[in-house]
Each structure stands twice: as structure tokens, then as C-alpha cells.
Design a protein around this motif. Structure first.
Motif, PDB file in Angstrom:
ATOM      1  N   LYS A  63       0.832  -1.211   0.000  1.00  0.00           N
ATOM      2  CA  LYS A  63       0.000   0.000   0.000  1.00  0.00           C
ATOM      3  C   LYS A  63       0.864   1.258   0.000  1.00  0.00           C
ATOM      4  O   LYS A  63       1.836   1.346   0.745  1.00  0.00           O
ATOM      5  N   GLY A  64       0.499   2.195  -0.863  1.00  0.00           N
ATOM      6  CA  GLY A  64       1.245   3.442  -0.970  1.00  0.00           C
ATOM      7  C   GLY A  64       2.438   3.356  -1.895  1.00  0.00           C
ATOM      8  O   GLY A  64       3.038   4.391  -2.218  1.00  0.00           O
ATOM      9  N   ARG A  65       2.798   2.148  -2.331  1.00  0.00           N
ATOM     10  CA  ARG A  65       3.953   1.983  -3.221  1.00  0.00           C
ATOM     11  C   ARG A  65       3.543   1.440  -4.593  1.00  0.00           C
ATOM     12  O   ARG A  65       4.151   1.785  -5.602  1.00  0.00           O
ATOM     13  N   PHE A  66       2.537   0.581  -4.615  1.00  0.00           N
ATOM     14  CA  PHE A  66       2.093  -0.054  -5.857  1.00  0.00           C
ATOM     15  C   PHE A  66       0.733   0.517  -6.253  1.00  0.00           C
ATOM     16  O   PHE A  66      -0.099   0.826  -5.399  1.00  0.00           O
ATOM     17  N   THR A  67       0.516   0.583  -7.569  1.00  0.00           N
ATOM     18  CA  THR A  67      -0.769   1.027  -8.095  1.00  0.00           C
ATOM     19  C   THR A  67      -1.199   0.106  -9.231  1.00  0.00           C
ATOM     20  O   THR A  67      -0.436  -0.102 -10.187  1.00  0.00           O
ATOM     21  N   ILE A  68      -2.412  -0.439  -9.115  1.00  0.00           N
ATOM     22  CA  ILE A  68      -2.961  -1.274 -10.176  1.00  0.00           C
ATOM     23  C   ILE A  68      -3.919  -0.434 -11.010  1.00  0.00           C
ATOM     24  O   ILE A  68      -4.668   0.408 -10.486  1.00  0.00           O
ATOM     25  N   SER A  69      -3.885  -0.654 -12.320  1.00  0.00           N
ATOM     26  CA  SER A  69      -4.784   0.085 -13.209  1.00  0.00           C
ATOM     27  C   SER A  69      -5.118  -0.801 -14.400  1.00  0.00           C
ATOM     28  O   SER A  69      -4.410  -1.776 -14.677  1.00  0.00           O
ATOM     29  N   ARG A  70      -6.189  -0.465 -15.094  1.00  0.00           N
ATOM     30  CA  ARG A  70      -6.574  -1.246 -16.272  1.00  0.00           C
ATOM     31  C   ARG A  70      -7.011  -0.314 -17.386  1.00  0.00           C
ATOM     32  O   ARG A  70      -7.524   0.783 -17.137  1.00  0.00           O
ATOM     33  N   ASP A  71      -6.790  -0.772 -18.604  1.00  0.00           N
ATOM     34  CA  ASP A  71      -7.241  -0.066 -19.793  1.00  0.00           C
ATOM     35  C   ASP A  71      -8.119  -1.034 -20.569  1.00  0.00           C
ATOM     36  O   ASP A  71      -7.607  -1.929 -21.264  1.00  0.00           O
ATOM     37  N   ASN A  72      -9.417  -0.884 -20.433  1.00  0.00           N
ATOM     38  CA  ASN A  72     -10.330  -1.834 -21.057  1.00  0.00           C
ATOM     39  C   ASN A  72     -10.302  -1.755 -22.580  1.00  0.00           C
ATOM     40  O   ASN A  72     -10.610  -2.737 -23.257  1.00  0.00           O
ATOM     41  N   ALA A  73      -9.933  -0.612 -23.120  1.00  0.00           N
ATOM     42  CA  ALA A  73      -9.841  -0.483 -24.571  1.00  0.00           C
ATOM     43  C   ALA A  73      -8.668  -1.293 -25.123  1.00  0.00           C
ATOM     44  O   ALA A  73      -8.721  -1.789 -26.250  1.00  0.00           O
ATOM     45  N   LYS A  74      -7.614  -1.425 -24.324  1.00  0.00           N
ATOM     46  CA  LYS A  74      -6.420  -2.163 -24.755  1.00  0.00           C
ATOM     47  C   LYS A  74      -6.352  -3.568 -24.165  1.00  0.00           C
ATOM     48  O   LYS A  74      -5.425  -4.320 -24.456  1.00  0.00           O
ATOM     49  N   ASN A  75      -7.319  -3.912 -23.320  1.00  0.00           N
ATOM     50  CA  ASN A  75      -7.323  -5.233 -22.656  1.00  0.00           C
ATOM     51  C   ASN A  75      -6.051  -5.457 -21.846  1.00  0.00           C
ATOM     52  O   ASN A  75      -5.442  -6.537 -21.906  1.00  0.00           O
ATOM     53  N   THR A  76      -5.637  -4.446 -21.110  1.00  0.00           N
ATOM     54  CA  THR A  76      -4.438  -4.567 -20.301  1.00  0.00           C
ATOM     55  C   THR A  76      -4.711  -4.177 -18.845  1.00  0.00           C
ATOM     56  O   THR A  76      -5.604  -3.371 -18.562  1.00  0.00           O
ATOM     57  N   VAL A  77      -3.933  -4.768 -17.955  1.00  0.00           N
ATOM     58  CA  VAL A  77      -3.914  -4.356 -16.560  1.00  0.00           C
ATOM     59  C   VAL A  77      -2.460  -4.202 -16.166  1.00  0.00           C
ATOM     60  O   VAL A  77      -1.635  -5.069 -16.456  1.00  0.00           O
ATOM     61  N   ASP A  78      -2.128  -3.078 -15.566  1.00  0.00           N
ATOM     62  CA  ASP A  78      -0.752  -2.757 -15.212  1.00  0.00           C
ATOM     63  C   ASP A  78      -0.573  -2.713 -13.697  1.00  0.00           C
ATOM     64  O   ASP A  78      -1.537  -2.483 -12.948  1.00  0.00           O
ATOM     65  N   LEU A  79       0.663  -2.908 -13.284  1.00  0.00           N
ATOM     66  CA  LEU A  79       1.030  -2.755 -11.884  1.00  0.00           C
ATOM     67  C   LEU A  79       2.256  -1.848 -11.837  1.00  0.00           C
ATOM     68  O   LEU A  79       3.345  -2.274 -12.227  1.00  0.00           O
ATOM     69  N   GLN A  80       2.057  -0.623 -11.393  1.00  0.00           N
ATOM     70  CA  GLN A  80       3.165   0.304 -11.215  1.00  0.00           C
ATOM     71  C   GLN A  80       3.733   0.100  -9.826  1.00  0.00           C
ATOM     72  O   GLN A  80       3.016   0.216  -8.828  1.00  0.00           O
ATOM     73  N   MET A  81       5.031  -0.220  -9.778  1.00  0.00           N
ATOM     74  CA  MET A  81       5.684  -0.530  -8.509  1.00  0.00           C
ATOM     75  C   MET A  81       6.772   0.499  -8.253  1.00  0.00           C
ATOM     76  O   MET A  81       7.741   0.588  -9.026  1.00  0.00           O
TER      77      MET A  81
END
Length: 114
Positions: A63-81
Motif C-alpha cells: 500500500k502506498g507503493r504499488f498502483t494497479i490500473s486497467r485499460d479496457n480499450a487495450k485489454n491490459t492491466v498494469d502494476l506500477q511498482m
């Protein structure tokens, strides 16, 4: 059933950042709850982050370090660490679930070391 392919792992120094990406194909991506798990050597696989229609949640350790996000148009989910620590070293897996069905990616190695 959805197919998942992760990318973006690698070697990074403590305090550094990495961005993992998971590309989904084969089904309607927007209907899936997406999660990132990790498994360190000798340890059980653990949930890192999840993203769903109601929002997101994270393991206390990230928590506070990682961020999960998704782009439904591109069918991707990212994890920024960010602010990575040696204890973040693990194989990171993308996971998709919907109505009792689930899929796993093949995993991508993240190593945090000086």
C-alpha cells in the motif's frame, strides 16, 4: 476463457521502480476481476493487488507503493511498482476471474537487488 501474458519484469535497485503489464485476449475483458499475485522462493503465492468494478485493493505490504490500473480499450492491466524493496523480489502473476472461472499468466520475474 481469457489468455494472459505478462511483461515488464527485470532487475532493479532498491528504491527503484518497475511497471508490469498484463495483456488479455480471448474473452470480454471488462467482465473480469483482475489481480496481481506474487510468489517468492520458498513462500506461498500471495495477492498483491486487485481491480474490479468497485475499485481496487492492495496487500498491506505494498500500500502506498504499488498502483494497479486497467485499460479496457487495450485489454491490459498494469502494476506500477515504486520504492521497491528486496522483499518485493518474486515472480509476479496476472490473474483473471469471472463467475467461478479463472486464468493465470505465465509469470514475470522481478528482482530487487543492489
Amino acid at each position: 476463457q481469457v489468455q494472459l501474458v505478462e511483461s515488464g519484469g527485470g532487475l532493479v535497485q532498491p528504491g527503484g521502480s518497475l511497471r508490469l503489464s498484463c495483456k488479455a485476449s480471448g474473452s470480454i475483458f471488462t467482465m473480469y476481476v483482475m489481480r496481481w499475485y506474487r510468489q517468492a522462493p520458498g513462500k506461498e503465492r500471495e495477492l498483491v493487488a486487485a481491480i474490479f468494478s468497485g475499485g481496487t485493493n492492495y496487500a498491506d505490504s505494498v500500500k502506498g507503493r504499488f498502483t494497479i490500473s486497467r485499460d479496457n480499450a487495450k485489454n491490459t492491466v498494469d502494476l506500477q511498482m515504486n520504492s521497491l524493496k528486496p522483499e518485493d523480489t518474486a515472480v509476479y502473476y496476472c490473474h483473471a476471474s469471472k463467475s467461478g472461472a479463472s486464468s493465470w499468466g505465465q509469470g514475470t520475474q522481478v528482482t530487487v537487488s543492489s
